[in-house]
Enzyme design. Structure first.
Site, PDB file in Angstrom:
ATOM      1  N   GLU A  36       0.873  -1.158   0.000  1.00 17.97           N
ATOM      2  CA  GLU A  36       0.000   0.000   0.000  1.00 17.97           C
ATOM      3  C   GLU A  36       0.922   1.222   0.000  1.00 17.97           C
ATOM      4  O   GLU A  36       1.812   1.318   0.841  1.00 17.97           O
ATOM      5  CB  GLU A  36      -0.889   0.013   1.253  1.00 17.97           C
ATOM      6  CG  GLU A  36      -1.909   1.127   1.149  1.00 17.97           C
ATOM      7  CD  GLU A  36      -2.745   1.350   2.412  1.00 17.97           C
ATOM      8  OE1 GLU A  36      -2.720   0.505   3.330  1.00 17.97           O
ATOM      9  OE2 GLU A  36      -3.411   2.398   2.448  1.00 17.97           O
ATOM     10  N   ARG A 263       5.695 -12.743   9.598  1.00 17.61           N
ATOM     11  CA  ARG A 263       6.379 -11.521   9.210  1.00 17.61           C
ATOM     12  C   ARG A 263       7.716 -11.429   9.926  1.00 17.61           C
ATOM     13  O   ARG A 263       7.933 -12.072  10.955  1.00 17.61           O
ATOM     14  CB  ARG A 263       5.517 -10.282   9.448  1.00 17.61           C
ATOM     15  CG  ARG A 263       4.997 -10.097  10.831  1.00 17.61           C
ATOM     16  CD  ARG A 263       3.836  -9.109  10.867  1.00 17.61           C
ATOM     17  NE  ARG A 263       4.261  -7.741  10.586  1.00 17.61           N
ATOM     18  CZ  ARG A 263       3.687  -6.959   9.663  1.00 17.61           C
ATOM     19  NH1 ARG A 263       2.693  -7.393   8.935  1.00 17.61           N
ATOM     20  NH2 ARG A 263       4.101  -5.737   9.485  1.00 17.61           N
ATOM     21  N   LYS A 273       4.744   0.565   9.524  1.00 18.78           N
ATOM     22  CA  LYS A 273       4.764   1.873   8.848  1.00 18.78           C
ATOM     23  C   LYS A 273       4.149   2.956   9.725  1.00 18.78           C
ATOM     24  O   LYS A 273       4.599   4.096   9.720  1.00 18.78           O
ATOM     25  CB  LYS A 273       3.992   1.776   7.524  1.00 18.78           C
ATOM     26  CG  LYS A 273       4.839   1.213   6.406  1.00 18.78           C
ATOM     27  CD  LYS A 273       4.117   1.287   5.077  1.00 18.78           C
ATOM     28  CE  LYS A 273       3.167   0.133   4.920  1.00 18.78           C
ATOM     29  NZ  LYS A 273       2.618   0.011   3.574  1.00 18.78           N
TER      30      LYS A 273
HETATM   31  P1  ATP Z   1       3.199  -2.411   8.111  1.00 22.11           P
HETATM   32  O1  ATP Z   1       2.506  -3.361   9.050  1.00 22.11           O
HETATM   33  O2  ATP Z   1       4.652  -2.268   8.327  1.00 22.11           O
HETATM   34  O3  ATP Z   1       2.513  -1.112   7.991  1.00 22.11           O
HETATM   35  P2  ATP Z   1       1.844  -3.502   5.915  1.00 22.11           P
HETATM   36  O4  ATP Z   1       1.671  -4.959   5.967  1.00 22.11           O
HETATM   37  O5  ATP Z   1       0.689  -2.662   6.273  1.00 22.11           O
HETATM   38  O6  ATP Z   1       3.138  -3.117   6.716  1.00 22.11           O
HETATM   39  P3  ATP Z   1       1.796  -3.364   3.075  1.00 22.11           P
HETATM   40  O7  ATP Z   1       2.184  -2.255   2.201  1.00 22.11           O
HETATM   41  O8  ATP Z   1       0.376  -3.737   3.160  1.00 22.11           O
HETATM   42  O9  ATP Z   1       2.354  -3.022   4.515  1.00 22.11           O
HETATM   43  O10 ATP Z   1       2.687  -4.640   2.785  1.00 22.11           O
HETATM   44  C1  ATP Z   1       2.978  -5.160   1.518  1.00 22.11           C
HETATM   45  C2  ATP Z   1       3.404  -6.594   1.672  1.00 22.11           C
HETATM   46  O11 ATP Z   1       4.536  -6.710   2.528  1.00 22.11           O
HETATM   47  C3  ATP Z   1       2.286  -7.427   2.305  1.00 22.11           C
HETATM   48  O12 ATP Z   1       2.137  -8.594   1.539  1.00 22.11           O
HETATM   49  C4  ATP Z   1       2.798  -7.733   3.682  1.00 22.11           C
HETATM   50  O13 ATP Z   1       2.352  -8.981   4.108  1.00 22.11           O
HETATM   51  C5  ATP Z   1       4.317  -7.698   3.513  1.00 22.11           C
HETATM   52  N1  ATP Z   1       4.978  -7.315   4.770  1.00 22.11           N
HETATM   53  C6  ATP Z   1       4.749  -6.210   5.513  1.00 22.11           C
HETATM   54  N2  ATP Z   1       5.495  -6.216   6.635  1.00 22.11           N
HETATM   55  C7  ATP Z   1       6.228  -7.360   6.605  1.00 22.11           C
HETATM   56  C8  ATP Z   1       7.196  -7.962   7.478  1.00 22.11           C
HETATM   57  N3  ATP Z   1       7.562  -7.373   8.623  1.00 22.11           N
HETATM   58  N4  ATP Z   1       7.732  -9.140   7.121  1.00 22.11           N
HETATM   59  C9  ATP Z   1       7.382  -9.737   5.965  1.00 22.11           C
HETATM   60  N5  ATP Z   1       6.480  -9.232   5.093  1.00 22.11           N
HETATM   61  C10 ATP Z   1       5.902  -8.063   5.404  1.00 22.11           C
HETATM   62 MG    MG Z   2      -1.171  -3.196   5.329  1.00 20.03          MG
END
Ligand code: ATP
Ligand code: MG
Length: 560
Positions: A36, A263, A273
């Site tokens: 996102e 994760r 984020k």
């Molecule tokens: P955050 O929780 O840091 O805000 P998010 O999951 O909301 O991250 P997205 O932009 O939705 O961020 O993530 C894009 C992809 O990266 C998703 O498929 C998510 O599962 C993966 N991802 C995010 N954080 C991690 C992590 N710590 N380890 C592995 N994959 C991750």
């Molecule tokens: Mg997300």
């Protein structure tokens, strides 16, 4: 990774291999990385990028899409889209032409929603958001049906079309899937599909006054693209039945298989984020790309190489079990890479002036020194020596303990690559501060080897005053001093766990003249002090170096 190298093994790739073997999806393999665009990528995202893009090595012709899940215009921005593209490319992955945006599917998703309404599987709810939340029930209590749940198909279609036409205010109506308010799975209790938002979108502008909810858009976007394996993190496991429901009931024709993995969590680091944004907004760091941030852009600016990050991601593997990885492993990965790749140079961080009394003014001696102790391909450079040099302040002690091998009154020490010098006199200012050492050199000790074979144990680094380049150096360290910065004893906020010593700037450093040809981003080992890079974002022509990492792990001893 190129396809000739061996593909790492993990349970996700095992599933994919089995699917390919059994001819599932007509033998197609398509994955995607779906960020996102509401922040910069961090090292956790790098793990997901590696898993998704490296899956392509499992099958000739496999594709990995880069898709932006841009359904929430309030939080998203082109700045984030651009930085994400730059970071994925820098990590070494090429999406070719396969770049997509969920916002490109807004019209298709709108059609799907209308279809669900027609089939009696979606309705416009006019309860307030608070009431919707309250009536959803919880783990112990079933939800309560909305009074609007039995609106006719015609009324629902009419209201939804008028929502789309912008006739209603934000919060007055939402579109919900009609599933089951008593389902033990809370995600299936008539989840929201659309809300009214009169916010300009970074791509569609003001074309849409309604926006799909992530859960409605995400799984369907995968289906629309023909993704075969939707790889994501464990928190989406509970959403899988809902994603499947949307796909089954709208019929885009392809049902992606969702596979979840744990994760990445790292000690001394936050990877969310939302919280990284708090650090930026509260100005605790200089921005998303501050070299102390665990973002891909921060790590790059700090001097991490793409290889050190992808090697790290490969090493930690992919599992279903939530764990916390020691940040020391990431630090080990960059030390290992720079040990092989970084030329060695001489730089003095906290200079102490030394006058070599028996070397006439204007005389220059040149010494040839290898850039790398083990790899001749790095070549050599010339280091000049003249009457006035600078050494590191802590390499001199006026009253040294027995074990101290470096310079002290009456002692002899080796200047790396050059010669031996002996300290004869210590010059102090009125306040008693040491301002200069008076030394003599042994002109027979060229290269640092004494002609008579006498033993000189200490070797120190140095630069010639007449030739050195003034530089600024940022010494970076871990941003948090708690192993788990989010742990919250006595209501401590994670911002209270910041390491006050995470950055120290030294403005009077001196580096050897060969660094005049250094380019932004270039990596170096400053002998005896650590790995540094020339700040890629520093003003042109300025010599600002960032310490990427110390030569040894100084935290292992400290404990936590
Ligand atoms: P955050 O929780 O840091 O805000 P998010 O999951 O909301 O991250 P997205 O932009 O939705 O961020 O993530 C894009 C992809 O990266 C998703 O498929 C998510 O599962 C993966 N991802 C995010 N954080 C991690 C992590 N710590 N380890 C592995 N994959 C991750
Ligand atoms: Mg997300």
């Amino acid at each position: 990774m190129s396809s000739s190298e061996e593909t790492p093994s993990n349970f996700i790739y095992d599933i994919i291999r089995d699917d390919l073997k059994s001819g599932k999806n007509d033998g197609r393999l398509m994955t995607r990385f779906p960020p996102e665009p509401n922040g910069y990528l961090h090292i956790g995202h790098a793990k997901s990028i590696c898993v998704n893009f490296n899956a392509r090595t499992l099958k000739e012709g496999a594709i990995c899409n880069l898709r932006f899940d841009d359904t929430n215009p309030a939080a998203e921005d082109v700045e984030y889209v651009d930085s994400i593209k730059e970071d994925v490319r820098w990590l070494g992955f090429d999406w070719g032409g396969n770049i997509f945006f969920a916002s490109d599917y807004f019209e298709t998703l709108y059609q799907f929603a209308q279809r669900l309404i027609q089939d009696g599987k979606a309705y416009v709810d006019s309860q307030s958001i608070e009431d919707i939340r309250k009536n959803r029930g919880d783990f112990y209590k079933p939800g309560v049906n909305s009074a609007y749940r039995d609106r006719s198909v015609e009324e629902n279609l009419d209201l939804f079309q008028r929502m789309r036409a912008g006739e209603f205010d934000e919060g007055s109506h939402v579109l919900r899937a009609k599933i089951d308010m008593a389902s033990p799975d809370l995600n299936l209790r008539d989840p929201l599909m659309y809300r009214i938002r009169k916010t300009t979108h970074h791509r569609t502008g003001d074309a849409w006054p309604i926006y799909p909810i992530y859960d409605f858009a995400h799984g369907l976007s995968d289906a629309i693209e023909g993704i075969t394996h939707s790889i994501c993190t464990l928190e989406f496991q509970d959403h899988r039945p809902l994603y499947n429901w949307f796909v089954e009931n709208t019929g885009p024709g392809n049902q992606p298989q969702q596979i979840e993995f744990a994760r990445l969590n790292l000690t001394y680091t936050i990877l969310s984020k939302r919280n990284l944004q708090k650090l930026v907004e509260s100005k605790r760091v200089g921005g998303w790309d501050d070299p102390r941030m665990p973002t891909v852009s921060g790590l790059r600016r700090r001097g991490y190489t793409a290889a050190s990050i992808t090697n790290f991601c490969e090493r930690i593997g992919v599992t279903k079990r939530d764990t916390v990885v020691d940040v020391g492993l990431l630090e080990h990965s960059i030390r290992e890479d720079l040990n092989a790749k970084a030329p060695r140079v001489l730089a003095v961080l906290r200079p102490l002036r030394v006058v070599i009394e028996n070397m006439p003014e204007g005389e220059v001696h040149e010494f040839e020194a290898p850039y790398h102790p083990k790899d001749e391909s790095f070549g050599n450079r010339i280091v000049p020596l003249s009457r006035v040099i600078y050494i590191e302040r802590d390499d001199f002690l006026e009253d040294p303990p027995g074990k101290f091998k470096r310079l002290a009154p009456g002692r002899e020490v080796r200047l790396r690559y050059a010669c031996l010098i002996t300290c004869n006199e210590v010059v102090k200012d009125d306040a008693g501060e040491i301002i200069e050492l008076r030394c003599t050199w042994d002109p027979e000790s060229l290269g640092g080897m004494p002609a008579d074979g006498r033993k000189v144990k200490g070797t120190i680094h140095w630069v010639s005053a007449a030739h050195a380049i003034p530089a600024r150096v940022n010494l970076y360290d871990r941003l948090f001093n708690k192993e788990n910065p989010m742990s919250n004893p006595d209501g401590v906020d994670f911002l209270d766990n910041l390491n006050p010593d995470s950055m120290e700037t030294l403005n009077e450093c001196l580096v050897e003249p060969s660094l005049s040809s250094a380019k932004p981003g270039d990596h170096f080992q400053f002998e005896r002090t650590g790995y540094f890079n020339l700040d890629p974002l520093a003003a042109k022509g300025s010599y600002q170096f960032n310490r990427t990492i110390t030569l040894r792990d100084t935290w292992a001893k400290k404990g936590s």
